[in-house]
Design an enzyme around this catalytic site. Structure first.
Site, PDB file in Angstrom:
ATOM      1  N   LYS A  20      55.488  51.299  17.365  1.00 25.23           N
ATOM      2  CA  LYS A  20      56.692  50.570  17.764  1.00 25.23           C
ATOM      3  C   LYS A  20      56.310  49.351  18.623  1.00 25.23           C
ATOM      4  O   LYS A  20      55.154  49.240  19.081  1.00 25.23           O
ATOM      5  CB  LYS A  20      57.614  51.527  18.538  1.00 25.23           C
ATOM      6  CG  LYS A  20      58.094  52.741  17.710  1.00 25.23           C
ATOM      7  CD  LYS A  20      59.003  53.622  18.559  1.00 25.23           C
ATOM      8  CE  LYS A  20      59.357  54.921  17.866  1.00 25.23           C
ATOM      9  NZ  LYS A  20      60.202  55.788  18.726  1.00 25.23           N
ATOM     10  N   TYR A  60      66.716  54.472  11.096  1.00 28.88           N
ATOM     11  CA  TYR A  60      67.187  55.531  12.001  1.00 28.88           C
ATOM     12  C   TYR A  60      68.573  56.039  11.623  1.00 28.88           C
ATOM     13  O   TYR A  60      69.283  56.558  12.479  1.00 28.88           O
ATOM     14  CB  TYR A  60      67.174  55.022  13.451  1.00 28.88           C
ATOM     15  CG  TYR A  60      65.800  55.076  14.109  1.00 28.88           C
ATOM     16  CD1 TYR A  60      65.064  56.263  14.143  1.00 28.88           C
ATOM     17  CD2 TYR A  60      65.257  53.960  14.724  1.00 28.88           C
ATOM     18  CE1 TYR A  60      63.818  56.328  14.759  1.00 28.88           C
ATOM     19  CE2 TYR A  60      64.006  54.020  15.346  1.00 28.88           C
ATOM     20  CZ  TYR A  60      63.296  55.216  15.349  1.00 28.88           C
ATOM     21  OH  TYR A  60      62.072  55.280  15.972  1.00 28.88           O
ATOM     22  N   PHE A  68      72.203  56.766  22.054  1.00 27.54           N
ATOM     23  CA  PHE A  68      71.110  55.805  22.233  1.00 27.54           C
ATOM     24  C   PHE A  68      70.814  55.001  20.970  1.00 27.54           C
ATOM     25  O   PHE A  68      69.905  54.174  20.958  1.00 27.54           O
ATOM     26  CB  PHE A  68      69.834  56.518  22.708  1.00 27.54           C
ATOM     27  CG  PHE A  68      69.384  57.652  21.812  1.00 27.54           C
ATOM     28  CD1 PHE A  68      68.645  57.405  20.672  1.00 27.54           C
ATOM     29  CD2 PHE A  68      69.728  58.974  22.113  1.00 27.54           C
ATOM     30  CE1 PHE A  68      68.236  58.440  19.843  1.00 27.54           C
ATOM     31  CE2 PHE A  68      69.318  60.021  21.292  1.00 27.54           C
ATOM     32  CZ  PHE A  68      68.570  59.747  20.152  1.00 27.54           C
ATOM     33  N   ARG A  96      52.561  64.731  13.174  1.00 31.03           N
ATOM     34  CA  ARG A  96      53.514  64.967  14.271  1.00 31.03           C
ATOM     35  C   ARG A  96      52.825  65.629  15.464  1.00 31.03           C
ATOM     36  O   ARG A  96      53.184  65.394  16.611  1.00 31.03           O
ATOM     37  CB  ARG A  96      54.676  65.847  13.784  1.00 31.03           C
ATOM     38  CG  ARG A  96      55.540  65.216  12.696  1.00 31.03           C
ATOM     39  CD  ARG A  96      56.611  64.310  13.234  1.00 31.03           C
ATOM     40  NE  ARG A  96      57.578  64.988  14.067  1.00 31.03           N
ATOM     41  CZ  ARG A  96      58.680  64.404  14.535  1.00 31.03           C
ATOM     42  NH1 ARG A  96      58.950  63.135  14.248  1.00 31.03           N
ATOM     43  NH2 ARG A  96      59.519  65.066  15.288  1.00 31.03           N
ATOM     44  N   THR A 102      58.793  64.353  21.250  1.00 26.74           N
ATOM     45  CA  THR A 102      59.575  63.107  21.333  1.00 26.74           C
ATOM     46  C   THR A 102      59.589  62.536  22.750  1.00 26.74           C
ATOM     47  O   THR A 102      59.411  61.337  22.943  1.00 26.74           O
ATOM     48  CB  THR A 102      61.023  63.385  20.859  1.00 26.74           C
ATOM     49  OG1 THR A 102      60.966  63.904  19.525  1.00 26.74           O
ATOM     50  CG2 THR A 102      61.857  62.124  20.888  1.00 26.74           C
ATOM     51  N   ARG A 113      51.565  60.476  22.502  1.00 25.58           N
ATOM     52  CA  ARG A 113      52.617  60.215  23.504  1.00 25.58           C
ATOM     53  C   ARG A 113      52.250  60.834  24.853  1.00 25.58           C
ATOM     54  O   ARG A 113      52.550  60.276  25.913  1.00 25.58           O
ATOM     55  CB  ARG A 113      53.960  60.758  23.007  1.00 25.58           C
ATOM     56  CG  ARG A 113      54.576  59.908  21.889  1.00 25.58           C
ATOM     57  CD  ARG A 113      55.747  60.627  21.262  1.00 25.58           C
ATOM     58  NE  ARG A 113      56.471  59.820  20.282  1.00 25.58           N
ATOM     59  CZ  ARG A 113      57.308  60.332  19.392  1.00 25.58           C
ATOM     60  NH1 ARG A 113      57.529  61.643  19.345  1.00 25.58           N
ATOM     61  NH2 ARG A 113      57.927  59.543  18.535  1.00 25.58           N
ATOM     62  N   ASN A 123      58.354  55.457  23.537  1.00 23.32           N
ATOM     63  CA  ASN A 123      57.346  56.479  23.209  1.00 23.32           C
ATOM     64  C   ASN A 123      56.367  56.028  22.126  1.00 23.32           C
ATOM     65  O   ASN A 123      55.708  56.834  21.497  1.00 23.32           O
ATOM     66  CB  ASN A 123      58.020  57.821  22.880  1.00 23.32           C
ATOM     67  CG  ASN A 123      58.921  57.743  21.662  1.00 23.32           C
ATOM     68  OD1 ASN A 123      58.981  56.715  20.988  1.00 23.32           O
ATOM     69  ND2 ASN A 123      59.599  58.831  21.354  1.00 23.32           N
ATOM     70  N   HIS A 126      56.224  56.232  15.832  1.00 29.93           N
ATOM     71  CA  HIS A 126      57.118  57.007  14.977  1.00 29.93           C
ATOM     72  C   HIS A 126      56.292  57.722  13.911  1.00 29.93           C
ATOM     73  O   HIS A 126      55.320  57.164  13.399  1.00 29.93           O
ATOM     74  CB  HIS A 126      58.119  56.076  14.272  1.00 29.93           C
ATOM     75  CG  HIS A 126      58.860  56.774  13.166  1.00 29.93           C
ATOM     76  ND1 HIS A 126      59.991  57.525  13.396  1.00 29.93           N
ATOM     77  CD2 HIS A 126      58.586  56.889  11.838  1.00 29.93           C
ATOM     78  CE1 HIS A 126      60.391  58.060  12.242  1.00 29.93           C
ATOM     79  NE2 HIS A 126      59.564  57.695  11.286  1.00 29.93           N
ATOM     80  N   GLU A 137      61.096  57.206   3.944  1.00 28.46           N
ATOM     81  CA  GLU A 137      60.628  56.163   4.864  1.00 28.46           C
ATOM     82  C   GLU A 137      59.543  55.303   4.213  1.00 28.46           C
ATOM     83  O   GLU A 137      59.534  54.087   4.399  1.00 28.46           O
ATOM     84  CB  GLU A 137      60.138  56.797   6.173  1.00 28.46           C
ATOM     85  CG  GLU A 137      61.303  57.386   6.968  1.00 28.46           C
ATOM     86  CD  GLU A 137      60.915  58.151   8.222  1.00 28.46           C
ATOM     87  OE1 GLU A 137      61.832  58.518   8.987  1.00 28.46           O
ATOM     88  OE2 GLU A 137      59.711  58.401   8.442  1.00 28.46           O
TER      89      GLU A 137
HETATM   90  P1  IDP Z   1      60.960  61.492  16.958  1.00 28.89           P
HETATM   91  O1  IDP Z   1      60.602  60.029  17.087  1.00 28.89           O
HETATM   92  O2  IDP Z   1      60.021  62.358  17.776  1.00 28.89           O
HETATM   93  O3  IDP Z   1      61.062  61.962  15.516  1.00 28.89           O
HETATM   94  P2  IDP Z   1      63.876  61.538  17.038  1.00 28.89           P
HETATM   95  O4  IDP Z   1      64.696  62.657  17.591  1.00 28.89           O
HETATM   96  O5  IDP Z   1      63.838  61.347  15.564  1.00 28.89           O
HETATM   97  O6  IDP Z   1      62.385  61.713  17.639  1.00 28.89           O
HETATM   98  O7  IDP Z   1      64.376  60.211  17.733  1.00 28.89           O
HETATM   99  C1  IDP Z   1      63.943  58.961  17.281  1.00 28.89           C
HETATM  100  C2  IDP Z   1      63.616  58.086  18.467  1.00 28.89           C
HETATM  101  O8  IDP Z   1      64.792  57.881  19.237  1.00 28.89           O
HETATM  102  C3  IDP Z   1      62.610  58.695  19.451  1.00 28.89           C
HETATM  103  O9  IDP Z   1      61.271  58.521  19.075  1.00 28.89           O
HETATM  104  C4  IDP Z   1      62.948  57.947  20.717  1.00 28.89           C
HETATM  105  O10 IDP Z   1      62.336  56.655  20.722  1.00 28.89           O
HETATM  106  C5  IDP Z   1      64.448  57.752  20.608  1.00 28.89           C
HETATM  107  N1  IDP Z   1      65.157  58.782  21.352  1.00 28.89           N
HETATM  108  C6  IDP Z   1      65.283  60.092  21.033  1.00 28.89           C
HETATM  109  N2  IDP Z   1      66.003  60.763  21.961  1.00 28.89           N
HETATM  110  C7  IDP Z   1      66.321  59.834  22.897  1.00 28.89           C
HETATM  111  C8  IDP Z   1      67.069  59.900  24.121  1.00 28.89           C
HETATM  112  O11 IDP Z   1      67.557  60.952  24.541  1.00 28.89           O
HETATM  113  N3  IDP Z   1      67.193  58.722  24.792  1.00 28.89           N
HETATM  114  C9  IDP Z   1      66.653  57.559  24.367  1.00 28.89           C
HETATM  115  N4  IDP Z   1      65.958  57.450  23.231  1.00 28.89           N
HETATM  116  C10 IDP Z   1      65.789  58.575  22.502  1.00 28.89           C
HETATM  117 MG    MG Z   2      62.433  61.432  14.069  1.00 26.86          MG
END
Ligand code: IDP
Ligand code: MG
Length: 162
Positions: A20, A60, A68, A96, A102, A113, A123, A126, A137
């Site tokens: 990212k 997304y 968010f 993963r 996450t 991470r 973070n 992706h 994707e």
């Molecule tokens: P992932 O990236 O580990 O698959 P997802 O739940 O798919 O996690 O969420 C996508 C992205 O959204 C996360 O990588 C993170 O950047 C952002 N995100 C997820 N949860 C939150 C939150 O509670 N606050 C802010 N950003 C979030």
């Molecule tokens: Mg995800």
């Protein structure tokens, strides 16, 4: 021997991994690429791209009801992203694991991470979360002819042949 080769081919998977904008700006491209590379996964596509906001929303789309979502899509489209496809046995699930949880506060040390990020909104990476998402994707980010199929020299040492 042929059977093992067929089993190996059948177990091959591809996953979509993106660094990212925060990971790119922080100079972590080579660090992240090297973790996948040293593990033994094979890079089959890579490019640098600034996604539009609309493109980020497509990527997304599963999260569009989350509070968010808008900030996340603004962020993903705020600068260059490194889009990649990595191939290998079990690469979707293990990718993963390399990435970590996450929320970097909950990611184990030793994960990308866990070692390199602090807050969930930044973070740095992706990774597809399953076979269906991986397929979708990869298709969203890459044209078929951008994926390069090749045999790496190290494959027989990584997977064996007997
Ligand atoms: P992932 O990236 O580990 O698959 P997802 O739940 O798919 O996690 O969420 C996508 C992205 O959204 C996360 O990588 C993170 O950047 C952002 N995100 C997820 N949860 C939150 C939150 O509670 N606050 C802010 N950003 C979030
Ligand atoms: Mg995800």
């Amino acid at each position: 021997m042929l059977q093992e080769q067929e089993a190996h081919a059948a177990a091959m998977e591809r996953t979509f991994i993106a660094i990212k904008p925060d990971g790119v700006q922080r100079g972590l491209i080579s660090e992240i690429v090297s973790r996948f590379e040293r593990k033994g996964f094979k890079l089959v596509a890579i490019k640098i791209v600034v996604p539009s906001k609309g493109f980020a929303e497509k990527h997304y789309h599963d999260l569009k009801e989350r509070p968010f979502f808008n900030g996340l899509c603004d962020f993903l489209s705020s600068g260059p992203v490194i889009a990649m496809v990595w191939e290998g046995e079990g690469v979707i699930k293990y990718g993963r694991k390399l990435i970590g949880a996450t929320d970097p506060q909950k990611s184990e040390p030793g994960t990308i991470r866990g070692d390199l990020a602090v807050v969930v909104g930044r973070n740095i990476i992706h990774g597809s979360d399953g076979p269906e998402t991986a397929k979708d994707e990869i298709n969203l980010w890459f044209k078929p002819d951008e994926l390069v199929s090749y045999t790496s020299n190290s494959e027989k040492w990584l997977y064996g042949d007997n």
